[in-house]
Every structure is written in structure tokens, then in C-alpha cells.
Design a protein around this motif. Structure first.
Motif, PDB file in Angstrom:
ATOM      1  N   MET A 136       0.691  -1.195  -0.013  1.00 57.89           N
ATOM      2  CA  MET A 136       0.041   0.001  -0.014  1.00 57.89           C
ATOM      3  C   MET A 136       0.995   1.175  -0.046  1.00 57.89           C
ATOM      4  SD  MET A 136      -2.986   1.247   2.523  1.00 57.89           S
ATOM      5  CE  MET A 136      -1.917   1.428   4.148  1.00 57.89           C
ATOM      6  N   SER A 137       0.643   2.104  -0.743  1.00 56.32           N
ATOM      7  CA  SER A 137       1.408   3.412  -0.858  1.00 56.32           C
ATOM      8  C   SER A 137       1.000   4.429   0.184  1.00 56.32           C
ATOM      9  CB  SER A 137       0.968   4.016  -2.328  1.00 56.32           C
ATOM     10  OG  SER A 137       1.755   5.286  -2.335  1.00 56.32           O
ATOM     11  N   ASN A 138       2.155   5.051   0.723  1.00 54.76           N
ATOM     12  CA  ASN A 138       2.075   5.814   1.631  1.00 54.76           C
ATOM     13  C   ASN A 138       1.962   7.137   0.841  1.00 54.76           C
ATOM     14  OD1 ASN A 138       2.355   4.626   3.884  1.00 54.76           O
ATOM     15  ND2 ASN A 138       4.733   4.499   3.710  1.00 54.76           N
ATOM     16  N   ASP A 139       1.026   8.162   1.500  1.00 54.93           N
ATOM     17  CA  ASP A 139       0.870   9.478   0.594  1.00 54.93           C
ATOM     18  C   ASP A 139       1.434  10.584   1.566  1.00 54.93           C
ATOM     19  OD1 ASP A 139      -1.066   9.587   2.558  1.00 54.93           O
ATOM     20  OD2 ASP A 139      -2.709  10.084   1.655  1.00 54.93           O
ATOM     21  N   ALA A 140       2.401  10.323   2.342  1.00 56.27           N
ATOM     22  CA  ALA A 140       3.020  11.521   3.104  1.00 56.27           C
ATOM     23  C   ALA A 140       4.051  12.061   2.276  1.00 56.27           C
ATOM     24  CB  ALA A 140       3.719  10.859   4.455  1.00 56.27           C
ATOM     25  N   LYS A 141       4.148  13.375   2.398  1.00 54.79           N
ATOM     26  CA  LYS A 141       5.166  13.933   1.715  1.00 54.79           C
ATOM     27  C   LYS A 141       6.132  14.727   2.659  1.00 54.79           C
ATOM     28  CE  LYS A 141       5.360  17.590  -2.274  1.00 54.79           C
ATOM     29  NZ  LYS A 141       4.678  18.601  -2.842  1.00 54.79           N
ATOM     30  N   ILE A 142       7.371  14.427   2.360  1.00 59.93           N
ATOM     31  CA  ILE A 142       8.513  14.814   3.364  1.00 59.93           C
ATOM     32  C   ILE A 142       9.453  15.695   2.622  1.00 59.93           C
ATOM     33  CG2 ILE A 142      10.317  13.880   4.915  1.00 59.93           C
ATOM     34  CD1 ILE A 142       8.476  11.402   5.064  1.00 59.93           C
ATOM     35  N   LEU A 143      10.011  16.572   3.382  1.00 56.03           N
ATOM     36  CA  LEU A 143      10.965  17.464   2.905  1.00 56.03           C
ATOM     37  C   LEU A 143      12.476  17.008   3.592  1.00 56.03           C
ATOM     38  CD1 LEU A 143      12.140  19.682   1.202  1.00 56.03           C
ATOM     39  CD2 LEU A 143      11.370  21.276   3.073  1.00 56.03           C
ATOM     40  N   VAL A 144      13.426  16.590   3.070  1.00 60.40           N
ATOM     41  CA  VAL A 144      14.622  16.433   3.588  1.00 60.40           C
ATOM     42  C   VAL A 144      15.797  17.612   3.317  1.00 60.40           C
ATOM     43  CG1 VAL A 144      16.709  14.950   3.531  1.00 60.40           C
ATOM     44  CG2 VAL A 144      14.389  13.840   3.408  1.00 60.40           C
ATOM     45  N   VAL A 145      16.071  18.027   4.570  1.00 54.21           N
ATOM     46  CA  VAL A 145      17.233  19.569   4.560  1.00 54.21           C
ATOM     47  C   VAL A 145      18.499  19.233   5.226  1.00 54.21           C
ATOM     48  CG1 VAL A 145      17.153  22.030   5.092  1.00 54.21           C
ATOM     49  CG2 VAL A 145      14.833  20.737   4.512  1.00 54.21           C
ATOM     50  N   ILE A 175      24.111  13.101   2.655  1.00 57.40           N
ATOM     51  CA  ILE A 175      23.137  12.398   3.719  1.00 57.40           C
ATOM     52  C   ILE A 175      21.588  12.697   3.245  1.00 57.40           C
ATOM     53  CG2 ILE A 175      21.984  13.521   5.980  1.00 57.40           C
ATOM     54  CD1 ILE A 175      24.743  14.096   7.109  1.00 57.40           C
ATOM     55  N   ARG A 176      21.504  13.988   2.102  1.00 60.30           N
ATOM     56  CA  ARG A 176      20.332  13.939   1.652  1.00 60.30           C
ATOM     57  C   ARG A 176      19.989  12.814   0.839  1.00 60.30           C
ATOM     58  NH1 ARG A 176      22.265  18.867  -0.093  1.00 60.30           N
ATOM     59  NH2 ARG A 176      22.103  18.424  -2.066  1.00 60.30           N
ATOM     60  N   ARG A 177      20.945  12.264   0.069  1.00 63.62           N
ATOM     61  CA  ARG A 177      20.650  11.154  -0.784  1.00 63.62           C
ATOM     62  C   ARG A 177      20.371   9.973  -0.107  1.00 63.62           C
ATOM     63  NH1 ARG A 177      24.912   9.563  -3.213  1.00 63.62           N
ATOM     64  NH2 ARG A 177      26.288  11.333  -2.956  1.00 63.62           N
ATOM     65  N   LEU A 178      21.010   9.599   1.062  1.00 60.70           N
ATOM     66  CA  LEU A 178      20.902   8.405   1.880  1.00 60.70           C
ATOM     67  C   LEU A 178      19.481   8.579   2.391  1.00 60.70           C
ATOM     68  CD1 LEU A 178      22.231   5.772   3.187  1.00 60.70           C
ATOM     69  CD2 LEU A 178      22.656   7.433   5.213  1.00 60.70           C
ATOM     70  N   LEU A 179      19.083   9.492   3.003  1.00 61.07           N
ATOM     71  CA  LEU A 179      17.469   9.535   3.464  1.00 61.07           C
ATOM     72  C   LEU A 179      16.480   9.645   2.655  1.00 61.07           C
ATOM     73  CD1 LEU A 179      18.167  12.688   6.369  1.00 61.07           C
ATOM     74  CD2 LEU A 179      17.954  10.023   6.675  1.00 61.07           C
ATOM     75  N   GLU A 220      12.093   7.031   0.398  1.00 66.13           N
ATOM     76  CA  GLU A 220      11.508   6.213  -0.764  1.00 66.13           C
ATOM     77  C   GLU A 220      11.316   4.869  -0.825  1.00 66.13           C
ATOM     78  OE1 GLU A 220      13.620   8.140  -3.943  1.00 66.13           O
ATOM     79  OE2 GLU A 220      12.399  10.183  -3.825  1.00 66.13           O
ATOM     80  N   ARG A 221      11.799   4.224  -0.264  1.00 63.76           N
ATOM     81  CA  ARG A 221      11.599   2.700  -0.139  1.00 63.76           C
ATOM     82  C   ARG A 221      10.460   2.533   0.677  1.00 63.76           C
ATOM     83  NH1 ARG A 221      17.514  -0.036   2.059  1.00 63.76           N
ATOM     84  NH2 ARG A 221      18.687   0.417   0.098  1.00 63.76           N
ATOM     85  N   GLU A 222      10.062   3.218   1.386  1.00 60.51           N
ATOM     86  CA  GLU A 222       8.915   3.299   2.420  1.00 60.51           C
ATOM     87  C   GLU A 222       7.533   3.842   1.372  1.00 60.51           C
ATOM     88  OE1 GLU A 222       8.372   1.703   5.302  1.00 60.51           O
ATOM     89  OE2 GLU A 222      10.677   1.123   4.998  1.00 60.51           O
ATOM     90  N   GLU A 223       7.890   4.288   0.452  1.00 66.02           N
ATOM     91  CA  GLU A 223       7.001   4.803  -0.673  1.00 66.02           C
ATOM     92  C   GLU A 223       6.542   6.145  -0.272  1.00 66.02           C
ATOM     93  OE1 GLU A 223       3.928   1.847  -1.859  1.00 66.02           O
ATOM     94  OE2 GLU A 223       5.281   0.615  -2.378  1.00 66.02           O
ATOM     95  N   TYR A 224       7.244   6.974   0.660  1.00 64.14           N
ATOM     96  CA  TYR A 224       6.974   8.382   0.891  1.00 64.14           C
ATOM     97  C   TYR A 224       7.400   9.174  -0.432  1.00 64.14           C
ATOM     98  CZ  TYR A 224       6.537   7.095   5.772  1.00 64.14           C
ATOM     99  OH  TYR A 224       6.186   6.593   6.802  1.00 64.14           O
ATOM    100  N   GLU A 225       6.816  10.244  -0.692  1.00 62.72           N
ATOM    101  CA  GLU A 225       7.155  11.383  -1.530  1.00 62.72           C
ATOM    102  C   GLU A 225       8.046  12.134  -1.084  1.00 62.72           C
ATOM    103  OE1 GLU A 225       5.304  14.675  -4.434  1.00 62.72           O
ATOM    104  OE2 GLU A 225       3.783  13.458  -3.304  1.00 62.72           O
ATOM    105  N   VAL A 226       9.315  12.437  -1.476  1.00 65.80           N
ATOM    106  CA  VAL A 226      10.378  13.079  -0.832  1.00 65.80           C
ATOM    107  C   VAL A 226      10.996  14.122  -1.616  1.00 65.80           C
ATOM    108  CG1 VAL A 226      12.752  13.294   0.451  1.00 65.80           C
ATOM    109  CG2 VAL A 226      10.954  11.003   0.494  1.00 65.80           C
ATOM    110  N   ASP A 227      10.920  15.294  -1.136  1.00 64.21           N
ATOM    111  CA  ASP A 227      11.618  16.629  -1.789  1.00 64.21           C
ATOM    112  C   ASP A 227      12.894  16.885  -0.863  1.00 64.21           C
ATOM    113  OD1 ASP A 227       9.615  16.905  -3.791  1.00 64.21           O
ATOM    114  OD2 ASP A 227       8.827  18.592  -2.797  1.00 64.21           O
TER     115      ASP A 227
END
Length: 239
Positions: free
Chosen positions: A1-10, A16-20, A25-32
Motif C-alpha cells: 500500500m502506498s504512503n501518501d505522506a510528503k516529506i522534505l529532507v534538508v 546525507i540527503r541522498r541516503l535519507l 522512498e523505499r517506504e513509498e513516501y514522496e520526498v523533496d
């Protein structure tokens, strides 16, 4: 099931940004992601993120400044990332409105678990679900706290609280007229035991009162200061 949470990594470190981003994204969160505070604040104000992972130490606008500016307009949950584990930095982060705190170096799996936990507690998460069959609701004159939905209404108007503001209000309201010291609130609401700067509690109480008073001064007045001791939730007696 897809997670529809949108997360910002700063974070100013690309690694570190690429790792997080990869783990989230493996958990199917949308990430900026954003490499500095200025870009992060712009994105955070223009978008409705469900959570922000925010590095404390960045050149230019640091994480504390970003969080302080964000809190003037939004209640987006924030987890602060920092290489500094000293008490002063943690206190500074909580005062700025941070909801959780992770010290570098960290395990990406731990970050994912903390993200999931905060999203569950968040008053603004779109996908919060409850499996309870009984309603966990505190009802007072002028104020209702629905703990199943993590939703607070004052005079029937929704109050947009950060997760930590919500937890503090709910904790006080569960025991009307009981006085809690600042140390006790830090220990039980922040899970944080230390005898240092207690302004973290005062700052959150101030924000809570301000948000409630915009809609219902009566609701705001239920958070009462007991001078020299701490705070209590006081229900006005019906005349």
C-alpha cells in the motif's frame, strides 16, 4: 500500500540527503530535498509537507532559524538532525518548535522509525487511522480534544497544532486542576530529563495560548500558570 505522506529532507551534505531520500522512498513516501535553509523555508511555505527532516547546522540560515520562521505560519512536524548532542542545542531546537531530535551519526532505519512515529502522532497527517472502537475524546466548555483523530477544536473551530503542542495540551487536559512543574512536563511530554533551561515548556505554553485565544479566549484561559510551580489545566466552574 502506498504512503501518501510528503516529506522534505534538508541538509547541506549531499550524501546525507541522498541516503535519507533513498530510505524514505523505499517506504513509498514522496520526498523533496533542499541543500540550505533559504531553499528549505521557501519549499516548506509553498508546499504542504507532512513532515520535515531538518539539519541544525547549515551555512547561512540554520535549522533553528528555519524552524522559527516556519512556526510563524505552519504547524508542520519537524525532526531536527544535528551533529551536536549537547543539552543547549537540544533545548534551542525544542524552543524553536522542533517535535523530535536525532543526533548524528544516526541509523537511517532509526530515522524511518522516528518519522513513522511522528506521522502517527501528527495532528496534520492526512492518513492517520485508528483501530480503537471507543472514542477517546475530552470535552470541555469551549474546547474539545479528539485523541483518536489528534484534533483540537475551540468553539467548534479547528486549531492547527504541532504534534508537541497537541501532546502538551492533551497531557494537561487529562488531569484538570492538577499542577505540573516544568520539570515534570519536560520529562513526560518531551521524554527529556535534565535540570537546565526550562524555557522549552514556557515557549510551547505561550504558543498554545496564542493559537487558542485567536478563536476562543475562554479556551486559552484554561491553561493556567501557577506562579513559582508550573502549569495546570483549569476548567471554569459553571455559575
Amino acid at each position: 500500500m502506498s504512503n501518501d505522506a510528503k516529506i522534505l529532507v534538508v541538509d547541506d551534505e549531499d550524501r546525507i540527503r541522498r541516503l535519507l531520500k533513498m530510505y524514505l522512498e523505499r517506504e513509498e513516501y514522496e520526498v523533496d530535498d533542499a541543500e540550505n535553509g533559504e531553499i528549505a523555508l521557501k519549499l516548506a511555505l509553498e508546499n504542504d509537507y507532512d513532515l520535515i527532516l531538518l539539519d541544525l547546522m547549515m551555512p547561512g540560515m540554520d535549522g533553528i532559524e528555519v524552524c522559527e520562521e516556519l512556526r510563524k505560519q505552519k504547524a508542520t512536524p519537524v525532526i531536527m538532525l544535528t551533529a551536536k548532542g549537547e543539552e543547549a542545542n537540544r533545548v534551542q531546537g525544542f524552543e524553536a518548535g522542533t517535535d523530535d531530535y536525532i543526533v548524528k551519526p544516526f541509523s537511517p532505519r532509526e530515522v524511518v522509525l522516528r518519522v513513522k512515529a511522528l506521522l502517527r502522532r501528527s495532528s496534520s497527517t492526512k492518513f492517520l487511522q485508528t483501530e480503537t472502537t471507543t472514542k477517546d475524546v475530552l470535552v470541555f466548555p469551549h474546547l474539545t480534544i479528539d485523541n483518536d483523530a489528534h484534533r483540537v477544536t475551540a468553539d467548534e473551530q479547528f486549531i492547527n497544532l504541532t504534534p508537541k503542542e497537541y501532546e502538551l495540551l492533551h497531557y494537561l487536559a487529562q488531569a484538570p486542576d492538577k499542577v505540573f512543574s516544568r520539570e515534570q512536563l519536560l520529562k513526560d511530554v518531551w521524554n527529556y530529563e535534565f535540570f537546565g533551561d526550562l524555557r522549552t515548556v514556557d515557549t510551547h505554553i505561550k504558543r498554545l495560548r496564542e493559537k487558542l485565544s485567536k478563536v476562543s479566549p475562554e479556551a486559552a484561559n484554561m491553561i493556567s500558570t501557577v506562579w513559582g510551580v508550573g502549569y495546570k489545566f483549569e476548567v471554569a466552574k459553571e455559575k
